[in-house]
Write an enzyme that holds these catalytic residues in place. Structure first.
Site, PDB file in Angstrom:
ATOM      1  N   ASN A  61       0.830  -1.206   0.000  1.00  0.00           N
ATOM      2  CA  ASN A  61       0.000   0.000   0.000  1.00  0.00           C
ATOM      3  C   ASN A  61       0.864   1.255   0.000  1.00  0.00           C
ATOM      4  O   ASN A  61       0.507   2.281  -0.555  1.00  0.00           O
ATOM      5  CB  ASN A  61      -0.913   0.016   1.225  1.00  0.00           C
ATOM      6  CG  ASN A  61      -1.674   1.316   1.349  1.00  0.00           C
ATOM      7  OD1 ASN A  61      -2.515   1.623   0.518  1.00  0.00           O
ATOM      8  ND2 ASN A  61      -1.336   2.132   2.349  1.00  0.00           N
ATOM      9  N   HIS A  62       2.024   1.131   0.671  1.00  0.00           N
ATOM     10  CA  HIS A  62       2.906   2.286   0.853  1.00  0.00           C
ATOM     11  C   HIS A  62       4.348   1.815   0.870  1.00  0.00           C
ATOM     12  O   HIS A  62       4.611   0.613   0.923  1.00  0.00           O
ATOM     13  CB  HIS A  62       2.578   2.977   2.181  1.00  0.00           C
ATOM     14  CG  HIS A  62       2.417   1.999   3.308  1.00  0.00           C
ATOM     15  ND1 HIS A  62       1.195   1.494   3.691  1.00  0.00           N
ATOM     16  CD2 HIS A  62       3.325   1.383   4.111  1.00  0.00           C
ATOM     17  CE1 HIS A  62       1.340   0.627   4.672  1.00  0.00           C
ATOM     18  NE2 HIS A  62       2.634   0.534   4.955  1.00  0.00           N
ATOM     19  N   GLN A  96       5.147   6.783   5.811  1.00  0.00           N
ATOM     20  CA  GLN A  96       4.691   5.701   4.919  1.00  0.00           C
ATOM     21  C   GLN A  96       3.851   6.269   3.776  1.00  0.00           C
ATOM     22  O   GLN A  96       2.618   6.123   3.759  1.00  0.00           O
ATOM     23  CB  GLN A  96       3.871   4.674   5.716  1.00  0.00           C
ATOM     24  CG  GLN A  96       4.708   3.851   6.687  1.00  0.00           C
ATOM     25  CD  GLN A  96       3.869   3.113   7.707  1.00  0.00           C
ATOM     26  OE1 GLN A  96       2.937   3.681   8.280  1.00  0.00           O
ATOM     27  NE2 GLN A  96       4.199   1.863   7.973  1.00  0.00           N
ATOM     28  N   ARG A 147       0.452 -12.549   2.993  1.00  0.00           N
ATOM     29  CA  ARG A 147      -0.551 -11.874   3.819  1.00  0.00           C
ATOM     30  C   ARG A 147      -0.544 -10.450   3.280  1.00  0.00           C
ATOM     31  O   ARG A 147       0.439  -9.712   3.432  1.00  0.00           O
ATOM     32  CB  ARG A 147      -0.140 -11.940   5.290  1.00  0.00           C
ATOM     33  CG  ARG A 147      -1.112 -11.222   6.240  1.00  0.00           C
ATOM     34  CD  ARG A 147      -0.478  -9.984   6.743  1.00  0.00           C
ATOM     35  NE  ARG A 147      -1.269  -9.276   7.747  1.00  0.00           N
ATOM     36  CZ  ARG A 147      -1.170  -7.967   7.932  1.00  0.00           C
ATOM     37  NH1 ARG A 147      -0.342  -7.233   7.202  1.00  0.00           N
ATOM     38  NH2 ARG A 147      -1.873  -7.378   8.863  1.00  0.00           N
ATOM     39  N   ASP A 182      -1.162  -6.824   3.125  1.00  0.00           N
ATOM     40  CA  ASP A 182      -1.370  -5.784   4.129  1.00  0.00           C
ATOM     41  C   ASP A 182      -2.336  -4.709   3.606  1.00  0.00           C
ATOM     42  O   ASP A 182      -2.280  -4.333   2.436  1.00  0.00           O
ATOM     43  CB  ASP A 182       0.009  -5.145   4.407  1.00  0.00           C
ATOM     44  CG  ASP A 182       0.009  -4.180   5.568  1.00  0.00           C
ATOM     45  OD1 ASP A 182      -0.215  -4.623   6.704  1.00  0.00           O
ATOM     46  OD2 ASP A 182       0.245  -2.971   5.344  1.00  0.00           O
ATOM     47  N   GLU A 235      -8.186   1.666  -2.979  1.00  0.00           N
ATOM     48  CA  GLU A 235      -8.948   2.909  -2.934  1.00  0.00           C
ATOM     49  C   GLU A 235      -8.559   3.808  -4.123  1.00  0.00           C
ATOM     50  O   GLU A 235      -7.372   4.055  -4.333  1.00  0.00           O
ATOM     51  CB  GLU A 235      -8.507   3.584  -1.644  1.00  0.00           C
ATOM     52  CG  GLU A 235      -9.390   4.599  -1.090  1.00  0.00           C
ATOM     53  CD  GLU A 235      -8.755   5.098   0.208  1.00  0.00           C
ATOM     54  OE1 GLU A 235      -8.398   4.290   1.078  1.00  0.00           O
ATOM     55  OE2 GLU A 235      -8.596   6.312   0.316  1.00  0.00           O
ATOM     56  N   GLU A 253      -5.644  -8.767   4.602  1.00  0.00           N
ATOM     57  CA  GLU A 253      -5.973  -8.024   5.816  1.00  0.00           C
ATOM     58  C   GLU A 253      -7.016  -6.985   5.432  1.00  0.00           C
ATOM     59  O   GLU A 253      -6.682  -5.914   4.917  1.00  0.00           O
ATOM     60  CB  GLU A 253      -4.726  -7.331   6.381  1.00  0.00           C
ATOM     61  CG  GLU A 253      -4.988  -6.713   7.734  1.00  0.00           C
ATOM     62  CD  GLU A 253      -4.267  -5.391   7.989  1.00  0.00           C
ATOM     63  OE1 GLU A 253      -4.302  -4.924   9.139  1.00  0.00           O
ATOM     64  OE2 GLU A 253      -3.687  -4.818   7.048  1.00  0.00           O
ATOM     65  N   HIS A 274      -0.370  -9.271  15.724  1.00  0.00           N
ATOM     66  CA  HIS A 274       0.713  -8.377  16.127  1.00  0.00           C
ATOM     67  C   HIS A 274       0.227  -6.949  16.367  1.00  0.00           C
ATOM     68  O   HIS A 274       1.002  -6.105  16.787  1.00  0.00           O
ATOM     69  CB  HIS A 274       1.796  -8.369  15.051  1.00  0.00           C
ATOM     70  CG  HIS A 274       1.256  -7.908  13.721  1.00  0.00           C
ATOM     71  ND1 HIS A 274       0.309  -8.614  13.023  1.00  0.00           N
ATOM     72  CD2 HIS A 274       1.508  -6.796  13.005  1.00  0.00           C
ATOM     73  CE1 HIS A 274       0.006  -7.952  11.919  1.00  0.00           C
ATOM     74  NE2 HIS A 274       0.717  -6.845  11.881  1.00  0.00           N
ATOM     75  N   ASP A 275      -1.030  -6.676  16.065  1.00  0.00           N
ATOM     76  CA  ASP A 275      -1.584  -5.329  16.267  1.00  0.00           C
ATOM     77  C   ASP A 275      -2.463  -5.307  17.515  1.00  0.00           C
ATOM     78  O   ASP A 275      -2.585  -6.308  18.216  1.00  0.00           O
ATOM     79  CB  ASP A 275      -2.411  -4.930  15.041  1.00  0.00           C
ATOM     80  CG  ASP A 275      -1.535  -4.684  13.816  1.00  0.00           C
ATOM     81  OD1 ASP A 275      -0.386  -4.235  13.987  1.00  0.00           O
ATOM     82  OD2 ASP A 275      -2.007  -4.949  12.695  1.00  0.00           O
TER      83      ASP A 275
HETATM   84  C1  NOJ Z   1      -1.353  -3.327   9.017  1.00  0.00           C
HETATM   85  C2  NOJ Z   1      -0.315  -4.013   9.843  1.00  0.00           C
HETATM   86  O1  NOJ Z   1      -0.896  -5.124  10.490  1.00  0.00           O
HETATM   87  C3  NOJ Z   1       0.216  -2.992  10.809  1.00  0.00           C
HETATM   88  O2  NOJ Z   1       1.068  -3.595  11.752  1.00  0.00           O
HETATM   89  C4  NOJ Z   1       0.903  -1.902  10.048  1.00  0.00           C
HETATM   90  O3  NOJ Z   1       1.296  -0.868  10.927  1.00  0.00           O
HETATM   91  C5  NOJ Z   1      -0.015  -1.293   8.994  1.00  0.00           C
HETATM   92  N1  NOJ Z   1      -0.746  -2.280   8.252  1.00  0.00           N
HETATM   93  C6  NOJ Z   1       0.769  -0.465   8.017  1.00  0.00           C
HETATM   94  O4  NOJ Z   1       1.483  -1.304   7.159  1.00  0.00           O
END
Ligand code: NOJ
Length: 567
Positions: A132-133, A198, A228, A230, A237, A272, A338-339
């Site tokens: 994405n970035h 980012q 996976r 992201d 978008e 995700e 992890h989030d």
């Molecule tokens: C989702 C990831 O799970 C997260 O850890 C990350 O900060 C953001 N995307 C940006 O890549």
């Protein structure tokens, strides 16, 4: 028999074998194509898993040393968090070179060895694909900043003026202040959905799309089984403006799926995408031609509500609302990742109830919507509650994704900022620094205090203790692997005679399963009817339950769970 007839017979008899051989020749094992539907995935970050060279940070060689541990757990695949070169300001989710590996973790040779060693043990490797970035240190962005005529200028998104909605759609509210930042060099603003370091890539530019395909092709050539993906809703978008109801280009997902599959037929893309149920089909594709898998964030948030309150209805509704998906598609279920746990799709009142129970202190909450704790700490280290949560995870319709350390009941470190709290080094032994590193200081502190200290919670000790969380989880994974109905079959949620009991029944190729979970800390009596007056074989206790005229009466202890096969 005449010669031509004999030859014809031979061809007919050998036809299946010939087809199979041809598929194998083409590198395609069709039967194995749907591997992701009935798998268990283990998520880890190389840098916090195991350090092999004593520099204080985990590395590929360290991970190779621990592959036998992962294999012994019984999982099918490992998902590696970003390992490419990165300034590390978002723990690797700020990639500075999509075609390399971070030298702090090892060399490209070490990476190749990891994939080889994993494959040797029957483990697939999935990696994060963060497109994405880029990092603001990526050469593309550095070049883009230099001049409006740069080849890479249009790879990013620019605006002359600060857009009105500059503070709308931030992913990290409370930490992030805007989604546009002034670039001092070129005098324009660039768009960043996440942190300001980012910058978002511009997927309306065909060169960016082509480059993302090259990245996919590159890693597939290096033995990766899947990605996976992201931040999916933000990649697609168009145009990227931070608006709250943007137009989305789902075709991109179908295109990258097609591209990836043209390079590796059994590749799996796991998205995700934290979206509402009515949007699922757009991501999976009407006939499953989009991403093969998505994390079921919707069910996850309602599951945490159920775990916190014992109230099951919203969770049951979420399971039913996410039930209809194309046949080749699959949900990935998880408890923690992890989030932070994102509770943004609960009502304010529901979210508050989860906060009250699992994250009452504001230091435990994050981004106005979530909780930055591990499962064990949220469940107060209550073994019965933890078992309920894990047994449920492995019995949900889909592929289970577990996070390193949760098999031990590892804790979190709330002194670390934002989501780093749940990314502490793996606890291997009770030796200094948890056996994670021989360095005096680990690059990120190991948990060395309280109930979750490595002195109390570590692999070595738990391997020796037959009743440990680790051994219990290993057994549960074994059980799950003997129940393909869950990944491959059809299911229905049935009324279980108690508001606290979640009952799910699976069917697959003539086999049937019934799994019960009691969300209350008090014993519950579960009563239900099944057609056919079948005996239920308890897959954990080895004792059968019989029914009289199709009526069943089953007692579950507080937070109890039972897995039955229907005879
Ligand atoms: C989702 C990831 O799970 C997260 O850890 C990350 O900060 C953001 N995307 C940006 O890549």
């Amino acid at each position: 028999m005449k010669q031509p007839v004999r030859i014809l017979m031979l061809i007919i008899l050998m036809f299946p074998a010939l087809c199979e051989a041809q598929e194998k020749l083409a590198g395609v094992d069709l039967k194995n194509h749907l591997w992701y539907k009935n798998s268990i995935i283990y998520n880890l970050e190389v840098g916090v898993f195991k350090d092999s060279d004593g520099d204080g940070r985990g590395d590929f060689q360290g991970l190779i040393e621990k592959l036998d541990y992962i294999r012994a757990l019984g999982v099918d695949a490992i998902w590696l968090a970003p390992f490419q070169p990165s300034p590390g300001k978002d723990d690797g989710y700020d990639v500075a070179d999509f075609y390399g590996v971070d030298e702090k973790l090892g060399t490209s040779g070490d990476f190749a060895e990891l994939v080889f060693q994993a494959e040797k043990r029957g483990l697939r490797v999935i990696m994060d694909l963060v497109i994405n970035h880029t990092s603001d240190q990526h050469p593309w962005f550095k070049n883009a900043r230099k001049s409006k005529d740069s080849k890479y200028r249009d790879w990013y998104i620019w605006s002359d003026k600060l857009p009105k909605d500059y503070d709308k759609g931030m992913v990290f509210p409370g930490v992030q202040k805007a989604v546009w930042k002034l670039d001092s060099l070129s005098g324009q603003y660039y768009y960043h959905r996440f942190y300001d370091f980012q910058p978002d890539l511009n997927f309306a530019n065909p060169d960016v799309v082509t480059e993302s395909q090259k990245i996919i092709g590159y890693w597939l050539n290096h033995g990766i089984s899947g990605f996976r993906l992201d931040a999916v809703p933000f990649i697609i978008e168009v145009p990227k403006t931070g608006s709250e109801k943007p137009k989305l280009d789902y075709k991109f997902l179908m295109d990258i799926r097609q591209f990836a599959q043209s390079r590796k037929a059994d590749v799996a893309i796991l998205g995700e995408a934290n979206v509402m149920p009515e949007e699922n089909q757009n991501y999976f594709g009407k006939n499953g031609e989009g991403m093969q898998m998505m994390f079921n964030f919707f069910a996850n948030q309602h599951l945490f509500y159920a775990l916190a309150t014992g109230k099951l209805d919203p969770f049951k509704k979420a399971i039913s609302e996410t039930q209809t998906i194309p046949e080749a598609s699959q949900w990935a279920h998880f408890l923690r990742n992890h989030d932070e746990i994102d509770l943004g799709r609960l009502t304010d009142k529901q979210r508050q109830e989860v906060y009250d129970k699992f994250g009452p202190d504001t230091s435990m909450q994050l981004y106005d919507r979530g909780i930055r704790r591990r499962l064990a700490t949220m469940l107060g280290n209550n073994r019965k509650h933890m078992e309920l949560a894990y047994s449920l995870l492995f019995s949900l319709p889909g592929t289970a994704v577990i996070r390193y350390g949760d098999e031990l009941g590892m804790g979190d470190d709330l002194r670390l900022k934002e989501r780093i709290s749940v990314r502490t080094p793996m606890q291997w032994t009770s030796d200094k620094n948890a056996g994670f590193t021989t360095a005096d200081t680990a690059f990120r502190p190991v948990i060395d205090f309280g109930d979750y200290s490595y002195k109390k919670i570590n692999v070595e000790q738990q391997l020796r203790d037959s009743a440990s969380m680790l051994n219990w989880t290993t057994e549960l994974i074994k059980l799950r692997k003997s129940c393909p109905e869950i990944g491959l079959g059809t299911y229905k949620v049935i009324e279980a005679g108690s508001p606290y009991v979640f009952a799910i029944q699976y069917e697959h190729e003539g086999k049937s399963l019934l799994i019960l979970h009691n969300f209350s800390d008090q014993p519950q009596q579960s009563t239900f009817n099944l057609t056919g007056n079948k005996a239920l074989t308890d897959l954990m206790q080895k004792e059968d339950q019989n029914a009289s005229s199709g009526k069943y009466n089953i007692k579950l202890r507080g937070y109890g769970y039972k897995w039955f096969r229907l005879k």
